[in-house]
Scaffold this motif. Structure first.
Motif, short mmCIF file in Angstrom:
data_model
loop_
_atom_site.label_atom_id
_atom_site.label_comp_id
_atom_site.label_asym_id
_atom_site.label_seq_id
_atom_site.Cartn_x
_atom_site.Cartn_y
_atom_site.Cartn_z
N CYS A 149 0.81 -1.22 0.00
CA CYS A 149 0.00 0.00 0.00
C CYS A 149 0.84 1.27 0.00
O CYS A 149 2.03 1.25 0.34
N LEU A 150 0.16 2.34 -0.37
CA LEU A 150 0.77 3.67 -0.37
C LEU A 150 -0.01 4.52 0.63
O LEU A 150 -1.23 4.66 0.49
N ALA A 202 -0.87 4.80 -6.97
CA ALA A 202 -1.20 3.51 -6.32
C ALA A 202 -1.79 2.55 -7.35
O ALA A 202 -1.41 1.38 -7.41
N LEU A 206 -1.25 -0.91 -5.89
CA LEU A 206 -1.20 -0.75 -4.43
C LEU A 206 -2.53 -0.22 -3.91
O LEU A 206 -3.28 0.44 -4.64
N TYR A 250 -4.49 2.50 -1.68
CA TYR A 250 -4.15 3.89 -1.31
C TYR A 250 -4.83 4.28 0.00
O TYR A 250 -6.06 4.27 0.12
#
Ligand SMILES: O=c1ccn([C@@H]2O[C@H](COP(=O)(O)OP(=O)(O)O[C@H]3O[C@H](CO)[C@@H](O)[C@H](O)[C@H]3O)[C@@H](O)[C@H]2O)c(=O)[nH]1
Length: 476
Positions: free
Chosen positions: A122-123, A136, A141, A143
């Motif tokens: 994840c971001l 993301a 990823l 977010y």
């Protein structure tokens, strides 16, 4: 080398300003202590300024906590401007770089981390960035948008279209009727919305940032916010109907007065010896945060008001408070007038100062971190909002929670008003109602963090929901 760990790994990118980096570092530590791997990304400029301020900071601000077992990695990246560029003096250019250029650097660094074989899930990025959901998505990823201000400010920006439709956007001096149609917000006057919502010109770089950032935030998988559910119950409940929105604040260092990771961008002066000699509750702490500027006229009026008040005070006067081009803006003879009852310093460890028993009040610009820290230390406030969310924060402090008073009402305060209000807050009898209310708010905040409390539960739920969303294949 491929990363075989099944711990959730988040890349964390804070907004490169002191008031955003501070809670971001604390959140990163909190998540790491809950089993996350974090790669924390500071801009080279923030890193450089922090290192200069503290001779002890090496190339990696997390090296000490990593030695104690937390998995936090540290990377720096360019914000698009030369490191030595004066961001305080050239605010608009700095913001324009963050709006237009920084995303390319951020994307490149995310790409490098992933290409190096590390498994990233994840971001986590500041809500004020305009690009995280896109970056993301590009790298597969999740977010997580991190909002470092209040739920009330979030919902105002989130409902910008409603404000525009009702003529409450960019309407300073034109409308006074209450805003009573935002879900979860009983009523708010236009003057209590953020400066960017009030200003007549809505084409500035900061407006572009806000418009685009809130469009991007609508695509977040989660929003986590440095506020407390019980302080903004209805606003938060309404937001939770639209977004997976979690109030997990206050996010402080586990040792409140002593940050394990140094984040101060100026050298801290130690005021403890001076404070130790002062009676309990007798000293006013004065600070306008890390970024706001005062006009010279305002600064002189505040200085003269402080002088007139006869109250003891510590004043954090950043060298750029008026402008880096005017490093000595105080009136002549001011230092002599207040000698013996005041110290004027460029920066301090604010949490340590606020927690000292000698502090009895805080003259603040109403930055959200300052408010949280002041309430945590049971210190009532004298509010002097300058821009952005600070007008909305003032409303919460003064009108809703009653833990402070106004220093100004719309227009600039005279030195007599400054002095009168300082004495009103600092004197035992007139200041007591605010001191009593702030004790209650402190209890609410404390309860939220205890096991089973709202913030603790929200944090647990957020982590549970996040882990459930991390696709199995990514976690292998
Ligand atoms: O001498 C000082 C003065 C401040 N601080 C710290 O610096 C931070 C300042 O944060 P804040 O009070 O929120 O003010 P700003 O630096 O102005 O923060 C920006 O970011 C906040 C969070 O997004 C917004 O609420 C503000 O309006 C915005 O100006 C706090 O953690 C303080 O403890 C110190 O350590 N030493």
């Amino acid at each position: 080398m491929a990363d075989k760990s099944d711990k959730p790994h988040a890349i964390f990118i804070p907004y490169p300003l002191q008031g955003h980096v501070n809670p971001s570092v604390q959140l990163a530590l909190k998540l790491a202590s809950q089993g996350f791997t974090i790669t924390f990304i500071n801009t080279q400029s923030v890193h450089n300024q922090t290192s200069k301020a503290q001779s002890k900071t090496g190339p990696d601000i997390f090296s000490q906590v990593r030695d104690s077992g937390l998995d936090i990695r540290y990377v720096t990246v360019s914000d698009g401007l030369p490191v030595g560029f004066d961001r305080s003096l050239n605010h608009d250019q700095f913001m324009a770089a963050l709006l237009h250029v920084f995303s390319a650097h951020a994307e490149e660094v995310v790409n490098q981390i992933i290409r190096s074989g590390q498994k990233v899930h994840c971001l986590i990025a500041d809500t004020y960035f305009v690009w995280p959901s896109k970056v993301a998505k590009k790298f597969g990823l999740l977010y997580i948008s991190f909002w470092t201000e209040t739920a009330l400010v979030f919902t105002l920006y989130y409902h910008l279209d409603l404000l525009k439709r009702h003529g409450h956007f960019a309407c300073i001096d034109r409308c006074e009727d209450e805003i009573d149609y935002i879900p979860g917000v009983k009523a708010i006057e236009p003057k209590d919305t953020t400066s960017y919502l009030q200003e007549p010109c809505s084409t500035t770089v900061c407006h572009q940032i806000i418009f685009n950032a809130f469009e991007d935030a609508k695509n977040a998988d989660f929003v986590i916010c440095n506020t407390v559910q019980e302080l903004e119950t209805e606003t938060i409940s309404a937001l939770q109907k639209k977004l997976p929105w979690f109030a997990i604040g206050p996010i402080f260092s586990s040792q409140f007065t002593d940050r394990i990771v140094s984040t101060s961008m100026w050298s801290e002066c130690d005021c403890s010896t001076w404070l130790n000699k002062k009676p309990n509750g007798s000293v006013l702490y004065v600070s306008f945060g890390s970024y706001a500027h005062l006009t010279k006229k305002e600064l002189v009026e505040i200085a003269n008001g402080l002088s007139l008040s006869k109250v003891s005070f510590i004043w954090v006067l950043r060298p750029d408070i008026v402008s880096t081009e005017d490093p000595n803006p105080l009136p002549d003879r001011f230092q002599e007038e207040v000698a013996g009852r005041a110290i004027i310093i460029p920066w301090c460890c604010q949490t340590a100062v606020l927690a000292h028993p000698a502090i009895g009040g805080f003259l603040t610009h109403c930055g959200w971190n300052s408010i949280l820290e002041s309430m945590w230390c049971k210190v009532p406030m004298l509010c002097y909002p300058l821009y952005t969310d600070q007008f909305t924060n003032r409303k919460l402090v003064v009108d809703d929670w009653k833990v402070g008073i106004n220093l100004i009402n719309q227009k600039m305060a005279t030195k007599e008003e400054v002095s009168k209000n300082i004495n009103h807050l600092m004197s035992e009898k007139s200041g007591d109602p605010y001191r009593n209310s702030v004790q209650e708010v402190k209890k609410t905040m404390e309860n939220g963090l205890k096991p089973g409390g709202s913030s603790a539960n929200n944090m647990d739920q957020f982590i549970k929901d996040l882990k459930a969303k991390i696709p199995k294949k990514m976690a292998q």
